[in-house]
Motif scaffolding. Structure first.
Motif, PDB file in Angstrom:
ATOM      1  N   LYS A  36       0.841  -1.195   0.000  1.00  0.00           N
ATOM      2  CA  LYS A  36       0.000   0.000   0.000  1.00  0.00           C
ATOM      3  C   LYS A  36       0.876   1.244   0.000  1.00  0.00           C
ATOM      4  O   LYS A  36       2.025   1.205   0.382  1.00  0.00           O
ATOM      5  CB  LYS A  36      -0.913   0.023   1.217  1.00  0.00           C
ATOM      6  CG  LYS A  36      -1.894  -1.122   1.267  1.00  0.00           C
ATOM      7  CD  LYS A  36      -2.848  -0.948   2.405  1.00  0.00           C
ATOM      8  CE  LYS A  36      -3.730  -2.145   2.595  1.00  0.00           C
ATOM      9  NZ  LYS A  36      -4.723  -2.334   1.604  1.00  0.00           N
ATOM     10  N   LEU A  37       0.301   2.374  -0.433  1.00  0.00           N
ATOM     11  CA  LEU A  37       1.016   3.640  -0.367  1.00  0.00           C
ATOM     12  C   LEU A  37       0.028   4.785  -0.266  1.00  0.00           C
ATOM     13  O   LEU A  37      -1.158   4.634  -0.506  1.00  0.00           O
ATOM     14  CB  LEU A  37       1.958   3.815  -1.562  1.00  0.00           C
ATOM     15  CG  LEU A  37       1.399   3.620  -2.970  1.00  0.00           C
ATOM     16  CD1 LEU A  37       0.878   4.919  -3.528  1.00  0.00           C
ATOM     17  CD2 LEU A  37       2.500   3.089  -3.841  1.00  0.00           C
ATOM     18  N   ARG A  38       0.548   5.929   0.162  1.00  0.00           N
ATOM     19  CA  ARG A  38      -0.285   7.132   0.270  1.00  0.00           C
ATOM     20  C   ARG A  38      -0.436   7.749  -1.099  1.00  0.00           C
ATOM     21  O   ARG A  38       0.485   7.824  -1.890  1.00  0.00           O
ATOM     22  CB  ARG A  38       0.376   8.155   1.198  1.00  0.00           C
ATOM     23  CG  ARG A  38       0.278   7.835   2.645  1.00  0.00           C
ATOM     24  CD  ARG A  38       0.781   8.988   3.511  1.00  0.00           C
ATOM     25  NE  ARG A  38       1.933   9.687   2.972  1.00  0.00           N
ATOM     26  CZ  ARG A  38       3.191   9.312   3.130  1.00  0.00           C
ATOM     27  NH1 ARG A  38       3.471   8.245   3.811  1.00  0.00           N
ATOM     28  NH2 ARG A  38       4.169  10.007   2.598  1.00  0.00           N
ATOM     29  N   ASP A  39      -1.637   8.215  -1.393  1.00  0.00           N
ATOM     30  CA  ASP A  39      -1.921   8.934  -2.629  1.00  0.00           C
ATOM     31  C   ASP A  39      -2.695  10.175  -2.224  1.00  0.00           C
ATOM     32  O   ASP A  39      -3.917  10.144  -2.147  1.00  0.00           O
ATOM     33  CB  ASP A  39      -2.719   8.047  -3.587  1.00  0.00           C
ATOM     34  CG  ASP A  39      -2.856   8.651  -4.963  1.00  0.00           C
ATOM     35  OD1 ASP A  39      -2.247   9.708  -5.220  1.00  0.00           O
ATOM     36  OD2 ASP A  39      -3.569   8.063  -5.802  1.00  0.00           O
ATOM     37  N   GLY A  40      -1.956  11.236  -1.876  1.00  0.00           N
ATOM     38  CA  GLY A  40      -2.600  12.421  -1.303  1.00  0.00           C
ATOM     39  C   GLY A  40      -3.089  12.076   0.089  1.00  0.00           C
ATOM     40  O   GLY A  40      -2.347  11.558   0.911  1.00  0.00           O
ATOM     41  N   ALA A  41      -4.363  12.307   0.350  1.00  0.00           N
ATOM     42  CA  ALA A  41      -4.935  11.989   1.659  1.00  0.00           C
ATOM     43  C   ALA A  41      -5.483  10.570   1.713  1.00  0.00           C
ATOM     44  O   ALA A  41      -5.924  10.120   2.758  1.00  0.00           O
ATOM     45  CB  ALA A  41      -6.052  12.973   1.988  1.00  0.00           C
ATOM     46  N   GLU A  42      -5.447   9.862   0.606  1.00  0.00           N
ATOM     47  CA  GLU A  42      -5.998   8.510   0.524  1.00  0.00           C
ATOM     48  C   GLU A  42      -4.899   7.455   0.582  1.00  0.00           C
ATOM     49  O   GLU A  42      -3.731   7.736   0.385  1.00  0.00           O
ATOM     50  CB  GLU A  42      -6.775   8.342  -0.793  1.00  0.00           C
ATOM     51  CG  GLU A  42      -7.901   9.349  -0.971  1.00  0.00           C
ATOM     52  CD  GLU A  42      -8.982   9.198   0.073  1.00  0.00           C
ATOM     53  OE1 GLU A  42      -9.351   8.050   0.399  1.00  0.00           O
ATOM     54  OE2 GLU A  42      -9.454  10.240   0.581  1.00  0.00           O
ATOM     55  N   ILE A  43      -5.293   6.226   0.835  1.00  0.00           N
ATOM     56  CA  ILE A  43      -4.406   5.069   0.821  1.00  0.00           C
ATOM     57  C   ILE A  43      -4.859   4.188  -0.337  1.00  0.00           C
ATOM     58  O   ILE A  43      -6.046   3.965  -0.519  1.00  0.00           O
ATOM     59  CB  ILE A  43      -4.512   4.273   2.136  1.00  0.00           C
ATOM     60  CG1 ILE A  43      -4.209   5.167   3.329  1.00  0.00           C
ATOM     61  CG2 ILE A  43      -3.627   3.050   2.096  1.00  0.00           C
ATOM     62  CD1 ILE A  43      -2.853   5.755   3.355  1.00  0.00           C
ATOM     63  N   ARG A  44      -3.904   3.688  -1.128  1.00  0.00           N
ATOM     64  CA  ARG A  44      -4.282   2.796  -2.231  1.00  0.00           C
ATOM     65  C   ARG A  44      -3.301   1.630  -2.324  1.00  0.00           C
ATOM     66  O   ARG A  44      -2.215   1.674  -1.763  1.00  0.00           O
ATOM     67  CB  ARG A  44      -4.339   3.549  -3.546  1.00  0.00           C
ATOM     68  CG  ARG A  44      -3.006   4.029  -4.063  1.00  0.00           C
ATOM     69  CD  ARG A  44      -3.139   4.592  -5.481  1.00  0.00           C
ATOM     70  NE  ARG A  44      -1.931   5.153  -5.963  1.00  0.00           N
ATOM     71  CZ  ARG A  44      -0.916   4.471  -6.500  1.00  0.00           C
ATOM     72  NH1 ARG A  44      -0.989   3.173  -6.607  1.00  0.00           N
ATOM     73  NH2 ARG A  44       0.166   5.082  -6.930  1.00  0.00           N
ATOM     74  N   GLU A  45      -3.733   0.596  -3.046  1.00  0.00           N
ATOM     75  CA  GLU A  45      -2.872  -0.563  -3.296  1.00  0.00           C
ATOM     76  C   GLU A  45      -1.724  -0.131  -4.191  1.00  0.00           C
ATOM     77  O   GLU A  45      -1.905   0.675  -5.114  1.00  0.00           O
ATOM     78  CB  GLU A  45      -3.661  -1.666  -3.984  1.00  0.00           C
ATOM     79  CG  GLU A  45      -4.792  -2.257  -3.136  1.00  0.00           C
ATOM     80  CD  GLU A  45      -4.277  -3.084  -1.981  1.00  0.00           C
ATOM     81  OE1 GLU A  45      -3.236  -3.739  -2.122  1.00  0.00           O
ATOM     82  OE2 GLU A  45      -4.929  -3.049  -0.929  1.00  0.00           O
ATOM     83  N   ALA A  46      -0.547  -0.662  -3.944  1.00  0.00           N
ATOM     84  CA  ALA A  46       0.605  -0.371  -4.803  1.00  0.00           C
ATOM     85  C   ALA A  46       0.402  -1.054  -6.156  1.00  0.00           C
ATOM     86  O   ALA A  46      -0.085  -2.181  -6.221  1.00  0.00           O
ATOM     87  CB  ALA A  46       1.880  -0.865  -4.143  1.00  0.00           C
ATOM     88  N   ARG A  47       0.743  -0.378  -7.217  1.00  0.00           N
ATOM     89  CA  ARG A  47       0.586  -0.943  -8.562  1.00  0.00           C
ATOM     90  C   ARG A  47       1.736  -1.863  -8.939  1.00  0.00           C
ATOM     91  O   ARG A  47       1.608  -2.721  -9.775  1.00  0.00           O
ATOM     92  CB  ARG A  47       0.471   0.182  -9.587  1.00  0.00           C
ATOM     93  CG  ARG A  47      -0.780   0.986  -9.398  1.00  0.00           C
ATOM     94  CD  ARG A  47      -0.943   2.025 -10.503  1.00  0.00           C
ATOM     95  NE  ARG A  47      -2.114   2.833 -10.236  1.00  0.00           N
ATOM     96  CZ  ARG A  47      -2.100   4.141 -10.044  1.00  0.00           C
ATOM     97  NH1 ARG A  47      -0.979   4.812 -10.144  1.00  0.00           N
ATOM     98  NH2 ARG A  47      -3.208   4.782  -9.794  1.00  0.00           N
ATOM     99  N   SER A  48       2.885  -1.652  -8.316  1.00  0.00           N
ATOM    100  CA  SER A  48       4.050  -2.506  -8.558  1.00  0.00           C
ATOM    101  C   SER A  48       4.821  -2.647  -7.250  1.00  0.00           C
ATOM    102  O   SER A  48       4.592  -1.909  -6.303  1.00  0.00           O
ATOM    103  CB  SER A  48       4.938  -1.914  -9.647  1.00  0.00           C
ATOM    104  OG  SER A  48       5.448  -0.655  -9.237  1.00  0.00           O
ATOM    105  N   THR A  49       5.746  -3.575  -7.228  1.00  0.00           N
ATOM    106  CA  THR A  49       6.544  -3.754  -6.016  1.00  0.00           C
ATOM    107  C   THR A  49       7.589  -2.648  -5.919  1.00  0.00           C
ATOM    108  O   THR A  49       8.033  -2.103  -6.918  1.00  0.00           O
ATOM    109  CB  THR A  49       7.245  -5.121  -6.033  1.00  0.00           C
ATOM    110  OG1 THR A  49       8.055  -5.204  -7.195  1.00  0.00           O
ATOM    111  CG2 THR A  49       6.244  -6.253  -6.024  1.00  0.00           C
ATOM    112  N   ARG A  50       7.948  -2.336  -4.719  1.00  0.00           N
ATOM    113  CA  ARG A  50       8.984  -1.322  -4.488  1.00  0.00           C
ATOM    114  C   ARG A  50      10.325  -2.009  -4.443  1.00  0.00           C
ATOM    115  O   ARG A  50      10.463  -3.126  -3.979  1.00  0.00           O
ATOM    116  CB  ARG A  50       8.736  -0.612  -3.173  1.00  0.00           C
ATOM    117  CG  ARG A  50       7.452   0.176  -3.176  1.00  0.00           C
ATOM    118  CD  ARG A  50       7.303   0.887  -1.878  1.00  0.00           C
ATOM    119  NE  ARG A  50       5.981   1.500  -1.800  1.00  0.00           N
ATOM    120  CZ  ARG A  50       5.599   2.254  -0.804  1.00  0.00           C
ATOM    121  NH1 ARG A  50       6.409   2.478   0.198  1.00  0.00           N
ATOM    122  NH2 ARG A  50       4.419   2.777  -0.802  1.00  0.00           N
ATOM    123  N   GLY A  51      11.323  -1.306  -4.899  1.00  0.00           N
ATOM    124  CA  GLY A  51      12.637  -1.926  -4.791  1.00  0.00           C
ATOM    125  C   GLY A  51      13.712  -1.227  -5.482  1.00  0.00           C
ATOM    126  O   GLY A  51      13.913  -0.392  -6.148  1.00  0.00           O
TER     127      GLY A  51
END
Length: 51
Positions: A36-51
């Motif tokens: 998950k990640l922050r998108d402004g004031a909202e929380i959303r599912e990550a579209r790709s893995t971080r790394g």
């Protein structure tokens, strides 16, 4: 000590003060969260893995 509500990682009180809504004592998502990640004031599912 505050922890991330999503991944339970430690976060500093300063991080909570900046990124958590006023009524919460912990953050909903932190930089350690992979799904998950922050998108402004909202929380959303990550579209790709971080790394």
């Amino acid at each position: 000590m505050p922890n991330c509500a999503n991944c339970d990682s430690f976060v500093t009180e300063a991080y909570v003060r900046v990124f958590a809504p006023n009524e919460l004592e912990s953050v909903r998502v932190c930089p350690n969260c992979e799904d998950k990640l922050r998108d402004g004031a909202e929380i959303r599912e990550a579209r790709s893995t971080r790394g």
